[in-house]
Design a protein around this motif. Structure first.
Motif, PDB file in Angstrom:
ATOM      1  N   GLY A  70       0.814  -1.217   0.000  1.00 46.62           N
ATOM      2  CA  GLY A  70       0.000   0.000   0.000  1.00 46.62           C
ATOM      3  C   GLY A  70       0.842   1.259   0.000  1.00 46.62           C
ATOM      4  N   ILE A  71       1.901   1.269   0.792  1.00 47.66           N
ATOM      5  CA  ILE A  71       2.781   2.431   0.849  1.00 47.66           C
ATOM      6  C   ILE A  71       3.471   2.638  -0.493  1.00 47.66           C
ATOM      7  CG2 ILE A  71       4.927   3.329   1.869  1.00 47.66           C
ATOM      8  CD1 ILE A  71       3.959   2.057   4.553  1.00 47.66           C
ATOM      9  N   VAL A  72       3.944   1.539  -1.087  1.00 46.32           N
ATOM     10  CA  VAL A  72       4.600   1.641  -2.396  1.00 46.32           C
ATOM     11  C   VAL A  72       3.602   2.149  -3.438  1.00 46.32           C
ATOM     12  CG1 VAL A  72       5.663   0.314  -4.280  1.00 46.32           C
ATOM     13  CG2 VAL A  72       6.417  -0.045  -1.917  1.00 46.32           C
ATOM     14  N   ALA A  73       2.385   1.595  -3.433  1.00 43.79           N
ATOM     15  CA  ALA A  73       1.364   2.033  -4.392  1.00 43.79           C
ATOM     16  C   ALA A  73       1.043   3.513  -4.210  1.00 43.79           C
ATOM     17  CB  ALA A  73       0.093   1.195  -4.232  1.00 43.79           C
ATOM     18  N   GLU A  74       0.908   3.942  -2.970  1.00 41.64           N
ATOM     19  CA  GLU A  74       0.611   5.352  -2.697  1.00 41.64           C
ATOM     20  C   GLU A  74       1.745   6.241  -3.194  1.00 41.64           C
ATOM     21  OE1 GLU A  74       0.524   8.075   1.254  1.00 41.64           O
ATOM     22  OE2 GLU A  74      -0.639   6.217   1.360  1.00 41.64           O
ATOM     23  N   LEU A  75       2.968   5.834  -2.921  1.00 40.84           N
ATOM     24  CA  LEU A  75       4.133   6.618  -3.321  1.00 40.84           C
ATOM     25  C   LEU A  75       4.260   6.712  -4.836  1.00 40.84           C
ATOM     26  CD1 LEU A  75       6.591   8.085  -2.109  1.00 40.84           C
ATOM     27  CD2 LEU A  75       7.832   5.926  -2.215  1.00 40.84           C
ATOM     28  N   VAL A  76       4.028   5.597  -5.528  1.00 40.89           N
ATOM     29  CA  VAL A  76       4.228   5.565  -6.983  1.00 40.89           C
ATOM     30  C   VAL A  76       3.002   6.049  -7.749  1.00 40.89           C
ATOM     31  CG1 VAL A  76       4.643   4.049  -8.968  1.00 40.89           C
ATOM     32  CG2 VAL A  76       5.931   3.714  -6.854  1.00 40.89           C
ATOM     33  N   HIS A  77       1.838   5.576  -7.381  1.00 38.23           N
ATOM     34  CA  HIS A  77       0.650   5.819  -8.195  1.00 38.23           C
ATOM     35  C   HIS A  77      -0.182   7.031  -7.783  1.00 38.23           C
ATOM     36  CE1 HIS A  77       1.215   2.129 -10.473  1.00 38.23           C
ATOM     37  NE2 HIS A  77       1.498   1.532  -9.326  1.00 38.23           N
ATOM     38  N   TYR A  78      -0.018   7.505  -6.562  1.00 38.43           N
ATOM     39  CA  TYR A  78      -0.901   8.570  -6.098  1.00 38.43           C
ATOM     40  C   TYR A  78      -0.179   9.835  -5.648  1.00 38.43           C
ATOM     41  CZ  TYR A  78      -3.999   4.622  -6.335  1.00 38.43           C
ATOM     42  OH  TYR A  78      -4.685   3.515  -6.775  1.00 38.43           O
ATOM     43  N   SER A  79       1.125   9.858  -5.722  1.00 35.21           N
ATOM     44  CA  SER A  79       1.884  11.064  -5.373  1.00 35.21           C
ATOM     45  C   SER A  79       2.092  11.884  -6.634  1.00 35.21           C
ATOM     46  CB  SER A  79       3.248  10.699  -4.789  1.00 35.21           C
ATOM     47  OG  SER A  79       3.086  10.020  -3.567  1.00 35.21           O
ATOM     48  N   GLU A  80       2.163  13.179  -6.479  1.00 36.75           N
ATOM     49  CA  GLU A  80       2.409  14.041  -7.638  1.00 36.75           C
ATOM     50  C   GLU A  80       3.785  13.791  -8.219  1.00 36.75           C
ATOM     51  OE1 GLU A  80       0.810  16.242  -9.778  1.00 36.75           O
ATOM     52  OE2 GLU A  80      -0.792  15.123  -8.800  1.00 36.75           O
ATOM     53  N   LYS A  81       4.766  13.625  -7.348  1.00 38.39           N
ATOM     54  CA  LYS A  81       6.128  13.368  -7.819  1.00 38.39           C
ATOM     55  C   LYS A  81       6.766  12.349  -6.895  1.00 38.39           C
ATOM     56  CE  LYS A  81      10.461  15.468  -9.094  1.00 38.39           C
ATOM     57  NZ  LYS A  81      11.201  16.676  -9.337  1.00 38.39           N
ATOM     58  N   ILE A  85       8.375  11.864 -17.489  1.00 38.66           N
ATOM     59  CA  ILE A  85       8.078  10.680 -16.676  1.00 38.66           C
ATOM     60  C   ILE A  85       9.285  10.314 -15.828  1.00 38.66           C
ATOM     61  CG2 ILE A  85       7.552   8.208 -16.742  1.00 38.66           C
ATOM     62  CD1 ILE A  85       5.927   8.816 -19.331  1.00 38.66           C
ATOM     63  N   ALA A  86      10.458  10.330 -16.431  1.00 39.08           N
ATOM     64  CA  ALA A  86      11.685  10.000 -15.694  1.00 39.08           C
ATOM     65  C   ALA A  86      11.840  10.928 -14.492  1.00 39.08           C
ATOM     66  CB  ALA A  86      12.897  10.097 -16.614  1.00 39.08           C
ATOM     67  N   ASP A  87      11.554  12.210 -14.682  1.00 41.35           N
ATOM     68  CA  ASP A  87      11.646  13.182 -13.598  1.00 41.35           C
ATOM     69  C   ASP A  87      10.564  12.930 -12.548  1.00 41.35           C
ATOM     70  OD1 ASP A  87      12.683  15.621 -12.347  1.00 41.35           O
ATOM     71  OD2 ASP A  87      10.754  16.493 -12.955  1.00 41.35           O
ATOM     72  N   LYS A  88       9.343  12.752 -12.997  1.00 38.88           N
ATOM     73  CA  LYS A  88       8.204  12.543 -12.093  1.00 38.88           C
ATOM     74  C   LYS A  88       8.387  11.316 -11.212  1.00 38.88           C
ATOM     75  CE  LYS A  88       3.204  11.660 -12.160  1.00 38.88           C
ATOM     76  NZ  LYS A  88       2.594  12.749 -11.424  1.00 38.88           N
ATOM     77  N   LEU A  89       8.970  10.257 -11.782  1.00 36.67           N
ATOM     78  CA  LEU A  89       9.107   9.003 -11.045  1.00 36.67           C
ATOM     79  C   LEU A  89      10.434   8.872 -10.301  1.00 36.67           C
ATOM     80  CD1 LEU A  89       7.382   6.525 -13.513  1.00 36.67           C
ATOM     81  CD2 LEU A  89       6.423   7.639 -11.489  1.00 36.67           C
ATOM     82  N   GLY A  90      11.233   9.921 -10.334  1.00 38.62           N
ATOM     83  CA  GLY A  90      12.432   9.949  -9.507  1.00 38.62           C
ATOM     84  C   GLY A  90      13.628   9.187 -10.040  1.00 38.62           C
ATOM     85  N   PHE A  91      13.711   9.036 -11.347  1.00 37.65           N
ATOM     86  CA  PHE A  91      14.893   8.415 -11.937  1.00 37.65           C
ATOM     87  C   PHE A  91      16.012   9.459 -11.988  1.00 37.65           C
ATOM     88  CE2 PHE A  91      11.554   5.621 -13.437  1.00 37.65           C
ATOM     89  CZ  PHE A  91      12.138   4.362 -13.305  1.00 37.65           C
ATOM     90  N   ASN A  92      17.247   9.012 -11.893  1.00 49.47           N
ATOM     91  CA  ASN A  92      18.397   9.927 -11.946  1.00 49.47           C
ATOM     92  C   ASN A  92      18.549  10.564 -13.317  1.00 49.47           C
ATOM     93  OD1 ASN A  92      19.290   9.577  -9.271  1.00 49.47           O
ATOM     94  ND2 ASN A  92      20.226   7.629  -9.842  1.00 49.47           N
ATOM     95  N   SER A  93      18.151   9.819 -14.356  1.00 50.10           N
ATOM     96  CA  SER A  93      18.298  10.331 -15.718  1.00 50.10           C
ATOM     97  C   SER A  93      17.329   9.592 -16.640  1.00 50.10           C
ATOM     98  CB  SER A  93      19.724  10.107 -16.226  1.00 50.10           C
ATOM     99  OG  SER A  93      19.975   8.722 -16.386  1.00 50.10           O
TER     100      SER A  93
END
Length: 187
Positions: free
Chosen positions: A75-86, A145-153
């Motif tokens: 649930g925490i992972v889903a909230e962090l990935v699918h429901y957070s703005e960034k 998307i890369a920026d939104k999901l927190g990828f380094n690049s």
């Protein structure tokens, strides 16, 4: 009724568990890495007997507390990935340690023994699923998307995407464009 089971990851493991359960006359609706679902709820007597038999072949039915922890992690992972703005660049193990106040080592061991993958791998899989959604349904540019999901690049995202899905982000972009073309033809 769903039951979580520790150490059930391979096809052979699933077959062993299914054979044991169905051999006792219960209907196994589904069986997946780390859990099985029955049509009916097991009575306490059979649940104890099944636990003993599963222990003999190297498996363990999780108690309600462990099951709750697994569901909470998901649930925490889903909230962090699918429901957070960034989705910020986050060390997911440390993040969960702080949120749940349970040692990261215990969380990692429990999750990986039940799900067959680490929490970090599960987190990355969820990020890739979110990336697919953003490409297919929102048409968001891959760099965004890369920026939104927190990828380094962008390169890191593309590499992880390809590694985990077997396909490139460009494939999903082409799929989206094909879908839009078909929709235009139907108008």
């Amino acid at each position: 009724m769903k039951y979580l089971i520790k150490n059930m990851v391979s096809m052979r493991c699933k077959m062993q568990v299914r054979t044991l359960i169905e051999g006792k006359g219960y209907n196994c609706i589904s069986i997946d890495a780390g859990e099985f679902e029955l049509l009916e709820e097991l009575n306490t007597e059979y649940l104890v007997a099944l636990s003993k038999e599963l222990n003999q072949i190297g498996f363990l039915i999780l108690d309600d507390k462990e099951e709750h922890i697994i569901k909470t992690i998901r649930g925490i992972v889903a909230e962090l990935v699918h429901y957070s703005e960034k989705v910020l660049q986050v060390d997911i193990d440390k993040y969960l340690d702080e949120k749940l106040e349970i040692s990261a080592a215990d969380l990692i061991l429990l999750f990986s023994s039940v799900k067959g993958i680490s929490i970090a791998q599960y987190f990355m899989l969820q990020k890739i699923e979110k990336a697919k959604e953003l490409i297919l349904y929102e048409g968001m540019p891959v760099l965004e998307i890369a920026d939104k999901l927190g990828f380094n690049s962008l390169t890191e995202m593309q590499n992880d995407f390809k590694k985990l899905s077997g396909l490139s982000p460009d494939f999903f972009e082409r799929l989206r464009l094909q879908r839009l073309e078909k929709m235009k033809l139907c108008e």
